[in-house]
Design an enzyme around this catalytic site. Structure first.
Site, PDB file in Angstrom:
ATOM      1  N   ARG A   1      10.960  -2.778  10.966  1.00 37.38           N
ATOM      2  CA  ARG A   1       9.940  -2.134  11.790  1.00 37.38           C
ATOM      3  C   ARG A   1       9.756  -2.951  13.053  1.00 37.38           C
ATOM      4  NH1 ARG A   1       4.804  -0.529   8.237  1.00 37.38           N
ATOM      5  NH2 ARG A   1       3.838  -1.430  10.084  1.00 37.38           N
TER       6      ARG A   1
ATOM      7  N   ARG B   1      -9.190   1.827   8.839  1.00 36.05           N
ATOM      8  CA  ARG B   1      -8.788   0.481   9.235  1.00 36.05           C
ATOM      9  C   ARG B   1      -9.924  -0.261   9.938  1.00 36.05           C
ATOM     10  NH1 ARG B   1      -3.100   0.689   8.743  1.00 36.05           N
ATOM     11  NH2 ARG B   1      -2.047  -0.909   9.915  1.00 36.05           N
TER      12      ARG B   1
ATOM     13  N   ARG C   1      -1.631  -8.983  13.756  1.00 38.34           N
ATOM     14  CA  ARG C   1      -1.989  -7.979  12.749  1.00 38.34           C
ATOM     15  C   ARG C   1      -2.860  -8.592  11.651  1.00 38.34           C
ATOM     16  NH1 ARG C   1       3.453  -5.272  11.014  1.00 38.34           N
ATOM     17  NH2 ARG C   1       2.124  -3.883   9.821  1.00 38.34           N
TER      18      ARG C   1
ATOM     19  N   ARG D   1      10.944  -7.526   5.014  1.00 39.13           N
ATOM     20  CA  ARG D   1      10.795  -6.090   4.754  1.00 39.13           C
ATOM     21  C   ARG D   1      11.847  -5.271   5.507  1.00 39.13           C
ATOM     22  NH1 ARG D   1       5.004  -3.194   5.171  1.00 39.13           N
ATOM     23  NH2 ARG D   1       4.960  -3.890   7.344  1.00 39.13           N
TER      24      ARG D   1
ATOM     25  N   LYS E   1       0.822  -1.217   0.000  1.00 37.85           N
ATOM     26  CA  LYS E   1       0.000   0.000   0.000  1.00 37.85           C
ATOM     27  C   LYS E   1       0.858   1.271   0.000  1.00 37.85           C
ATOM     28  CE  LYS E   1      -2.105  -0.997   3.906  1.00 37.85           C
ATOM     29  NZ  LYS E   1      -1.548  -2.284   4.337  1.00 37.85           N
TER      30      LYS E   1
HETATM   31  P1  AMP Z   1       1.034   0.525   9.018  1.00 37.42           P
HETATM   32  O1  AMP Z   1       2.279   1.305   8.765  1.00 37.42           O
HETATM   33  O2  AMP Z   1      -0.118   1.006   8.175  1.00 37.42           O
HETATM   34  O3  AMP Z   1       1.236  -0.946   8.926  1.00 37.42           O
HETATM   35  O4  AMP Z   1       0.605   0.843  10.532  1.00 37.42           O
HETATM   36  C1  AMP Z   1       1.447   0.507  11.620  1.00 37.42           C
HETATM   37  C2  AMP Z   1       0.628   0.437  12.886  1.00 37.42           C
HETATM   38  O5  AMP Z   1       0.056   1.714  13.190  1.00 37.42           O
HETATM   39  C3  AMP Z   1      -0.562  -0.516  12.813  1.00 37.42           C
HETATM   40  O6  AMP Z   1      -0.204  -1.857  13.103  1.00 37.42           O
HETATM   41  C4  AMP Z   1      -1.467   0.072  13.886  1.00 37.42           C
HETATM   42  O7  AMP Z   1      -0.991  -0.268  15.156  1.00 37.42           O
HETATM   43  C5  AMP Z   1      -1.267   1.568  13.709  1.00 37.42           C
HETATM   44  N1  AMP Z   1      -2.219   2.156  12.731  1.00 37.42           N
HETATM   45  C6  AMP Z   1      -1.928   2.664  11.507  1.00 37.42           C
HETATM   46  N2  AMP Z   1      -3.020   3.140  10.906  1.00 37.42           N
HETATM   47  C7  AMP Z   1      -4.041   2.934  11.781  1.00 37.42           C
HETATM   48  C8  AMP Z   1      -5.440   3.205  11.743  1.00 37.42           C
HETATM   49  N3  AMP Z   1      -6.020   3.770  10.670  1.00 37.42           N
HETATM   50  N4  AMP Z   1      -6.175   2.843  12.810  1.00 37.42           N
HETATM   51  C9  AMP Z   1      -5.627   2.272  13.897  1.00 37.42           C
HETATM   52  N5  AMP Z   1      -4.322   1.974  13.990  1.00 37.42           N
HETATM   53  C10 AMP Z   1      -3.529   2.310  12.950  1.00 37.42           C
END
Ligand code: AMP
Length: 221
Positions: free
Chosen positions: A159, A87, A170, A126, A15
């Protein structure tokens, strides 16, 4: 032209990479709530400290927190591509209402589909840059932890939430919380499903073709 896009998909489905390519190609401002939360954390803000309580173990932050950073970022913008937001169904419904209040609506939502096995493999290989947020893959790019980022020179790392323990959580969270978001947008006629297993460029080509096709339909109608 589609001006307001959302990219949905499991972790590591590409994404962020695709949002960056859409931004570079169509000049669409790209926003990732995950990146915004990591930025808040690295700057040591109150919001970042609150987010860290939830994200370290791979959990979602509360809807209110995600919506706060989203509205803070939108602040007058009328064009965007979101990655990793909404989300949850609650976020999607609040987003619909908030956009409407601002005289806006979403144009298209892409669901990047990927099997669980491929998600696992991609997450474990990653690499990300703590400096500029660029994302690489050990297998595709022949890099490893500590390799200097080709974009900014910082040492690449993993990460904190790209661990096997966080992965299962997740993935089940994605199925329970985010797939209903896809159903929501499907019911609204906004959802388009895209196979995310091909290479980065092939996936972008699919998105590009779909966007161009919908632009042609608009001109023709
Ligand atoms: P990502 O980089 O999109 O994988 O996001 C990393 C982490 O941030 C996720 O595993 C969640 O803990 C948190 N996170 C990111 N976007 C959201 C969202 N829209 N709602 C809730 N938690 C989020």
């Amino acid at each position: 032209m589609k001006n307001r896009l959302v990219l949905l998909g499991p972790p590591a489905s590409g994404k962020g990479t695709q949002a960056a390519l859409l931004a570079a190609t169509f000049g669409l401002p790209a926003a990732s709530t995950g990146a915004m939360l990591r930025d808040e954390k690295s700057r040591g803000t109150v919001l970042g400290a609150e987010a860290a309580r939830w994200t370290a173990k791979g959990g979602l932050v509360p809807d209110e927190l995600a919506l706060t950073i989203v509205w803070q970022w939108i602040d007058g913008r009328t064009r965007f591509v979101f990655d990793g937001f909404p989300r949850t169904l609650g976020q999607a419904q609040a987003f619909d209402v908030g956009l409407k209040e601002r005289g806006l609506e979403l144009d298209v939502v892409y669901l990047l589909e990927l099997s669980n096995d491929t998600v696992r493999e991609r997450m474990c290989t990653r690499l990300t840059c703590p400096g500029c947020g660029a994302v690489f893959n050990e297998t595709f790019h022949a890099m490893s932890e500590g390799t200097p980022c080709p974009a900014c020179g910082e040492a690449l790392g993993r990460r904190q939430d790209d661990t096997r323990e966080a992965l299962d959580r997740r993935l089940s969270e994605y199925r329970a919380e985010t797939l209903p978001v896809a159903d929501h947008y499907e019911a609204l006629g906004l959802l388009r499903k895209i196979d995310a297993s091909p290479s980065r460029d092939a996936l972008f080509h699919s998105l590009y073709e779909d966007l161009s096709e919908t632009a042609r339909e608009e001109v023709g109608s």
